[in-house]
Write an enzyme that holds these catalytic residues in place. Structure first.
Site, PDB file in Angstrom:
ATOM      1  N   ALA A   1      -8.687   7.042   9.150  1.00  0.00           N
ATOM      2  CA  ALA A   1      -9.902   7.206   8.379  1.00  0.00           C
ATOM      3  C   ALA A   1     -10.759   6.247   9.160  1.00  0.00           C
ATOM      4  O   ALA A   1     -10.487   5.409   9.751  1.00  0.00           O
ATOM      5  CB  ALA A   1      -9.705   6.843   7.052  1.00  0.00           C
TER       6      ALA A   1
ATOM      7  N   GLY B   1      -5.362   9.174   7.921  1.00  0.00           N
ATOM      8  CA  GLY B   1      -5.849  10.359   7.602  1.00  0.00           C
ATOM      9  C   GLY B   1      -5.706  11.360   8.974  1.00  0.00           C
ATOM     10  O   GLY B   1      -5.790  12.683   8.818  1.00  0.00           O
TER      11      GLY B   1
ATOM     12  N   GLU C   1      -2.769  13.329   8.246  1.00  0.00           N
ATOM     13  CA  GLU C   1      -2.876  14.186   6.934  1.00  0.00           C
ATOM     14  C   GLU C   1      -3.721  15.263   7.257  1.00  0.00           C
ATOM     15  O   GLU C   1      -3.285  16.516   6.514  1.00  0.00           O
ATOM     16  CB  GLU C   1      -3.851  13.314   5.977  1.00  0.00           C
ATOM     17  CG  GLU C   1      -2.656  12.162   5.339  1.00  0.00           C
ATOM     18  CD  GLU C   1      -3.253  11.195   4.267  1.00  0.00           C
ATOM     19  OE1 GLU C   1      -3.191  11.383   3.028  1.00  0.00           O
ATOM     20  OE2 GLU C   1      -4.480  10.757   4.690  1.00  0.00           O
TER      21      GLU C   1
ATOM     22  N   GLU D   1      -1.204   3.160   5.946  1.00  0.00           N
ATOM     23  CA  GLU D   1      -1.978   2.632   5.099  1.00  0.00           C
ATOM     24  C   GLU D   1      -1.209   1.555   4.057  1.00  0.00           C
ATOM     25  O   GLU D   1      -2.323   0.845   3.581  1.00  0.00           O
ATOM     26  CB  GLU D   1      -2.390   3.903   4.137  1.00  0.00           C
ATOM     27  CG  GLU D   1      -3.280   4.800   4.479  1.00  0.00           C
ATOM     28  CD  GLU D   1      -2.808   5.896   5.312  1.00  0.00           C
ATOM     29  OE1 GLU D   1      -3.417   6.921   5.738  1.00  0.00           O
ATOM     30  OE2 GLU D   1      -1.449   5.942   5.623  1.00  0.00           O
TER      31      GLU D   1
END
Length: 678
Positions: A66, A105, A108, A128
């Site tokens: 992210a 991310g 993901e 994370e």
């Protein structure tokens, strides 16, 4: 190739769409990237001629995570969930082609592709937890459906990365591509279309979860128990575990609700803010005030180290491990042989644990040249003195080095307290002298305090910081003052700890309060570990301090099983009645009226003066920024990372005004910066 946004392009290779993200440096999932992906999948859905789509990234990596600079800011652009849904619901198969790292991310997103391929060097992970968070875009729900609940638990609670080979074995990737990744991914996409393979949606596959919630309950319980010590104090690991449990026990959409709920709790909590602070602070510490970032670095292709003891040997290992030859000097053959043997033993122990091969042990040892002649350092680019903490000895060594070292060589002192300017004055080249304070064990601890002398040249300072990074250290610049940043603040804490045990607190009480706060050990445990007799001499001892009297009574700490604590053969400790009697007698002799001291007072008196000293360090310009102080204490002294460091804790948790008022009640001189802010 058509630009969807400035950082995402869509091209057609016949009937295969190729989406390329090009958002340097790491293709993070910024709003522009998300908008580009959203537009690309809309265009693909509107083109009936397409048979498949491939998602690739330009540059050195796949989506590395992210864009954490957006955390805490108002949302903008397409949501990540909307992009994932468009990808997963695509009417044509989507193949993610991964190189570099697919982290957070990025992984993901990849898990929403129907198929995944990678090159042989790719790495995968959900880190994370290191930011006090959990994967908030389906990672905790999709990953266990691919690699199984147990492996997913390990990955999300540690943030550890998985290599391509293991990812293939686990089913995280479907194929490792040799040669050009994009061409290989396009060929793979055409093959799955030709073979009529299904659109595999990870969310719908429960075959790898390993059973229902009841069957896996013992595994979750064992995992919590075996990791209890490592997870102590942290909120994020338990939240991650709960989400993996939800993946096993609940339908996908219900599990996603659990993930979202746990993510929002963490995101709004102080721990995540603290750990993000640490993440950015580590990077900020590398920036040197007043120094041109383009300053030319000096070469460091060979290193000399003076002293083959614990510190010298540990420092040497840092360089040997990254391929830099080291010449290590001692005054006596016995000490030299002992130091070299310890280095070899450390490397062999690592090899036995599978960290590298015995051939690598020999390669590293082959870079080491032991010698008794200081003159053998004449060609070294960097010379680090790591001898006893005595100014006269250090000045004598630097005076000799001044006549031996080549012009332009960096002369560094591994001093932990002493005045670097005074050491530099014993040479005719003070501009070449810098402090390099390593922390013990030097081959393990990440912190390096780089002490900038009054005349240290910009090139020498910049090179010292860059060299620290090259050997895996986090460098923090300090000015010249007694104890620099870390030990100066430690002195303020130790002064209060010593007063507390005379006034009524037991050493075990002080240690317990600080370990409950999150430190790995308290001050008296630390003193026993280091050795109570460090710097103490039986010939000169006059019983002036409690430590003098402990040493005079034969209490040396863990080295002889007797200190503030008594230690058994397994180093289990119990409070020492001998030490307690010595403390009580000393207090009575000094006329100190002992009283009951509660935990809150212990915490305040140990930590508040530390923060105040940190503020004074900032006020004097001995540290560049408050976050540097935090990095020193997290990486050198075990300050709990989830509390963000002493200055962050003071600002965001304890409160600067509260600390200042308490210090004034204690009769202490309060730094103006503590009142005004840093």
């Amino acid at each position: 190739m058509a630009a969807i946004t400035s950082v995402v392009d869509l091209a057609m290779d016949g009937d295969v769409a190729v989406i390329t993200i090009d958002s340097p440096p790491v293709n993070a999932l910024s709003a522009d990237v998300r908008d580009g992906l959203d537009g690309a999948f809309r265009a693909i859905a509107a083109n009936p001629a397409l048979k498949a789509a491939v998602l690739v990234c330009a540059g050195r990596t796949f989506i590395a995570g992210a864009d954490i600079s957006e955390f805490g800011k108002p949302p903008r652009g397409a949501s990540l969930h909307a992009v994932q849904d468009a990808m997963e619901e695509s009417a044509v198969p989507v193949v993610a082609a991964i190189h570099g790292t697919a982290l957070g991310g990025g992984l993901e997103v990849a898990l929403c592709a129907h198929y995944r391929v990678s090159d042989a060097k790719a790495k995968f992970g959900l880190p994370e937890v290191k930011l006090g968070l959990l994967p908030g875009a389906g990672g905790t729900q999709r990953l266990p459906r691919v690699v199984g609940a147990k492996k997913a638990l390990e990955m999300v609670t540690s943030g550890a990365q998985m290599g391509a080979k293991d990812a293939l074995a686990a089913g995280l990737v479907d194929e490792i591509v040799e040669g050009d990744l994009t061409a290989g991914a396009i060929a793979f996409a055409r093959r799955i279309v030709a073979e009529g393979r299904p659109l595999k949606k990870v969310r719908d596959d429960t075959s790898k979860l390993g059973g229902d919630a009841a069957a896996l309950a013992p595994m979750f319980a064992d995992f919590r128990q075996s990791h209890a010590r490592a997870f102590k104090g942290f909120d994020a690991p338990e939240a991650n575990i709960k989400c993996i449990e939800a993946a096993v026990a609940l339908p996908f959409e219900e599990g996603m609700k659990v993930e979202r709920s746990e993510f929002m709790k963490l995101m709004s909590g102080l721990q995540a803010t603290a750990q993000r602070h640490v993440f950015f602070a580590e990077r900020q510490a590398a920036k040197i005030d007043g120094l041109d970032p383009k300053t030319e670095l000096l070469p460091v292709k060979s290193v000399g180290i003076i002293g083959a003891g614990t510190m010298g040997g540990g420092i040497a290992m840092n360089f040997l491990s990254v391929g830099i030859p080291v010449t290590i000097v001692e005054t006596k053959q016995e000490a030299l042989d002992r130091g070299v043997a310890v280095i070899r033993r450390n490397y062999e122990n690592s090899a036995k644990k599978g960290r590298f091969s015995m051939e690598e042990v020999e390669a590293r040892m082959g870079r080491l040249t032991p010698t008794l002649a200081l003159e053998d350092l004449k060609d070294a680019d960097l010379i680090i003195e790591a001898v006893f903490e005595n100014m006269d000895i250090k000045k004598d060594i630097f005076g000799k080095l001044d006549t031996i070292a080549r012009p332009g060589a960096i002369l560094a002192s591994n001093t932990s307290y002493l005045n670097v300017d005074e050491i530099a004055a014993s040479t005719t080249r003070p501009e070449s002298v810098v402090g390099t304070h390593f922390f013990s064990p030097a081959n393990v601890m990440r912190l390096l305090e780089v002490v900038r002398g009054a005349r240290t040249s910009p090139q020498v300072l910049a090179t010292a910081m860059a060299t620290g990074k090259a050997i895996g250290k986090i460098g923090v610049v300090s000015g010249v003052c007694h104890g620099f940043i870390g030990n100066r603040m430690l002195g303020a804490r130790q002064e209060q700890a010593n007063k507390l045990i005379l006034e009524g607190a037991r050493p075990a009480d002080v240690d317990r309060v600080l370990t409950d706060f999150g430190f790995p050990m308290g001050p008296f445990q630390m003193a026993d570990l280091a050795g109570l007799d460090i710097g103490w001499s039986a010939e000169t001892s006059k019983g002036v301090t409690v430590r003098d009297r402990l040493c005079e009574a034969g209490l040396r700490g863990q080295k002889n099983g007797k200190g503030f604590y008594d230690y058994d053969a397994d180093r289990n400790r119990t409070p020492s009645p001998v030490a307690e009697a010595i403390i009580l007698d000393y207090a009575a002799e000094k006329g100190i009226n002992r009283r009951s001291i509660d935990d809150q007072e212990i915490l305040e008196r140990c930590l508040y003066p530390m923060v105040n000293e940190g503020a004074k360090i900032l006020d004097e310009g001995m540290a560049q920024r408050a976050s540097d102080v935090d990095i020193v204490w997290i990486n050198g002294y075990g300050w709990p990372v989830y509390r963000g460091g002493p200055m962050f804790w003071a600002e965001h948790d304890a409160g600067r005004d509260t600390i200042a008022a308490a210090l004034e009640r204690m009769g202490m001189d309060v730094s103006p910066k503590l009142k005004s802010g840093w």
